[in-house]
Design a protein around this motif. Sequence first.
Motif, PDB file in Angstrom:
ATOM      1  N   VAL A  67      -5.660  -7.610  15.145  1.00  0.00           N
ATOM      2  CA  VAL A  67      -7.112  -7.648  15.293  1.00  0.00           C
ATOM      3  C   VAL A  67      -7.422  -8.889  16.122  1.00  0.00           C
ATOM      4  N   VAL A  68      -7.947  -8.700  17.336  1.00  0.00           N
ATOM      5  CA  VAL A  68      -8.143  -9.810  18.263  1.00  0.00           C
ATOM      6  C   VAL A  68      -9.603 -10.249  18.278  1.00  0.00           C
ATOM      7  N   VAL A  69      -9.790 -11.572  18.172  1.00  0.00           N
ATOM      8  CA  VAL A  69     -11.105 -12.212  18.177  1.00  0.00           C
ATOM      9  C   VAL A  69     -11.113 -13.212  19.325  1.00  0.00           C
ATOM     10  N   ASP A  70     -12.220 -13.319  20.036  1.00  0.00           N
ATOM     11  CA  ASP A  70     -12.398 -14.336  21.070  1.00  0.00           C
ATOM     12  C   ASP A  70     -13.001 -15.560  20.391  1.00  0.00           C
ATOM     13  N   PHE A 101      -4.654 -11.288  12.275  1.00  0.00           N
ATOM     14  CA  PHE A 101      -5.798 -11.671  13.101  1.00  0.00           C
ATOM     15  C   PHE A 101      -5.303 -12.634  14.171  1.00  0.00           C
ATOM     16  N   LEU A 102      -5.689 -12.378  15.426  1.00  0.00           N
ATOM     17  CA  LEU A 102      -5.387 -13.294  16.518  1.00  0.00           C
ATOM     18  C   LEU A 102      -6.696 -13.884  17.014  1.00  0.00           C
ATOM     19  N   LEU A 103      -6.842 -15.193  16.854  1.00  0.00           N
ATOM     20  CA  LEU A 103      -8.019 -15.894  17.366  1.00  0.00           C
ATOM     21  C   LEU A 103      -7.633 -16.370  18.757  1.00  0.00           C
ATOM     22  N   ASN A 104      -8.021 -15.617  19.753  1.00  0.00           N
ATOM     23  CA  ASN A 104      -7.555 -15.831  21.116  1.00  0.00           C
ATOM     24  C   ASN A 104      -8.436 -16.827  21.873  1.00  0.00           C
ATOM     25  N   LYS A 105      -7.886 -17.336  22.954  1.00  0.00           N
ATOM     26  CA  LYS A 105      -8.521 -18.300  23.861  1.00  0.00           C
ATOM     27  C   LYS A 105      -8.552 -19.701  23.251  1.00  0.00           C
ATOM     28  N   SER A 106      -7.513 -20.016  22.478  1.00  0.00           N
ATOM     29  CA  SER A 106      -7.437 -21.332  21.829  1.00  0.00           C
ATOM     30  C   SER A 106      -7.312 -22.471  22.836  1.00  0.00           C
ATOM     31  N   ASP A 107      -6.947 -22.173  24.073  1.00  0.00           N
ATOM     32  CA  ASP A 107      -6.867 -23.200  25.117  1.00  0.00           C
ATOM     33  C   ASP A 107      -8.248 -23.690  25.545  1.00  0.00           C
ATOM     34  N   ALA A 122     -11.354 -20.207   7.889  1.00  0.00           N
ATOM     35  CA  ALA A 122     -10.679 -20.332   6.594  1.00  0.00           C
ATOM     36  C   ALA A 122     -10.890 -19.062   5.763  1.00  0.00           C
ATOM     37  N   ALA A 123     -12.096 -18.512   5.784  1.00  0.00           N
ATOM     38  CA  ALA A 123     -12.365 -17.276   5.039  1.00  0.00           C
ATOM     39  C   ALA A 123     -11.551 -16.120   5.602  1.00  0.00           C
ATOM     40  N   LEU A 124     -11.349 -16.115   6.904  1.00  0.00           N
ATOM     41  CA  LEU A 124     -10.564 -15.068   7.541  1.00  0.00           C
ATOM     42  C   LEU A 124      -9.125 -15.067   7.024  1.00  0.00           C
ATOM     43  N   PRO A 132      -3.142 -12.759   7.597  1.00  0.00           N
ATOM     44  CA  PRO A 132      -2.570 -13.860   8.389  1.00  0.00           C
ATOM     45  C   PRO A 132      -3.357 -14.072   9.684  1.00  0.00           C
ATOM     46  N   VAL A 133      -3.493 -15.337  10.086  1.00  0.00           N
ATOM     47  CA  VAL A 133      -4.270 -15.703  11.265  1.00  0.00           C
ATOM     48  C   VAL A 133      -3.398 -16.531  12.209  1.00  0.00           C
ATOM     49  N   PHE A 134      -3.440 -16.188  13.479  1.00  0.00           N
ATOM     50  CA  PHE A 134      -2.772 -16.962  14.522  1.00  0.00           C
ATOM     51  C   PHE A 134      -3.807 -17.356  15.561  1.00  0.00           C
TER      52      PHE A 134
END
Length: 175
Positions: A90-93, A121-127, A140-142, A147-149
């Motif tokens: 599941v990708v999130v911006d 869950f992938l929290l993308n655009k961390s750069d 944190a709730a996510l 699992p969150v990356f």
Amino acid sequence: MAAAGPDMTTWDRKICLIGAAGVGKTSLVRRFMEGIFSDAYLTTIGVKVDRKEVAVGADRVQLVVWDIEGETEYRSVRLRYLRGAAGYLVVVDGTRPASLDAALALQEQVADRTPAIPFLFLLNKSDLTGQWALPEPEEAALAHRGPVFRTSARTGDHVEEAFLELARRVIPPTD
């Protein structure tokens, strides 16, 4: 399906990427498959399917990666594409908090239909640290849901690790 060899097993597993339009699903797949990033943005229409074999311990996993077109206010994810999936991302911006709401709604829809398959869950655009807009409490709730990356398709940060973690979760544990 698994093919047995003398010391290893090869598993074929379908995994899907879901999320709002423009969150970086295609860029994440391209980074994972080819190790590259491009600023040229092409909207996925329908689904794009790629394959990559990865090592998980003594086993091999042939990931069949389905990059599903993004959800918009006019179009919701075509859940039929998830039929037969062993797991999903599941990708999130991280620069667009509204994409988290869309991701949570999509994840709930998938979980209602296929509650037993693993996901991350992938929290993308961390750069894009100066543009990061996801509040810490929401992140944190996510983590209580799955699992969150924090990933970056541009730099490659945690992309390979996320796909490999899902690969580990979609095969039976070894004894």
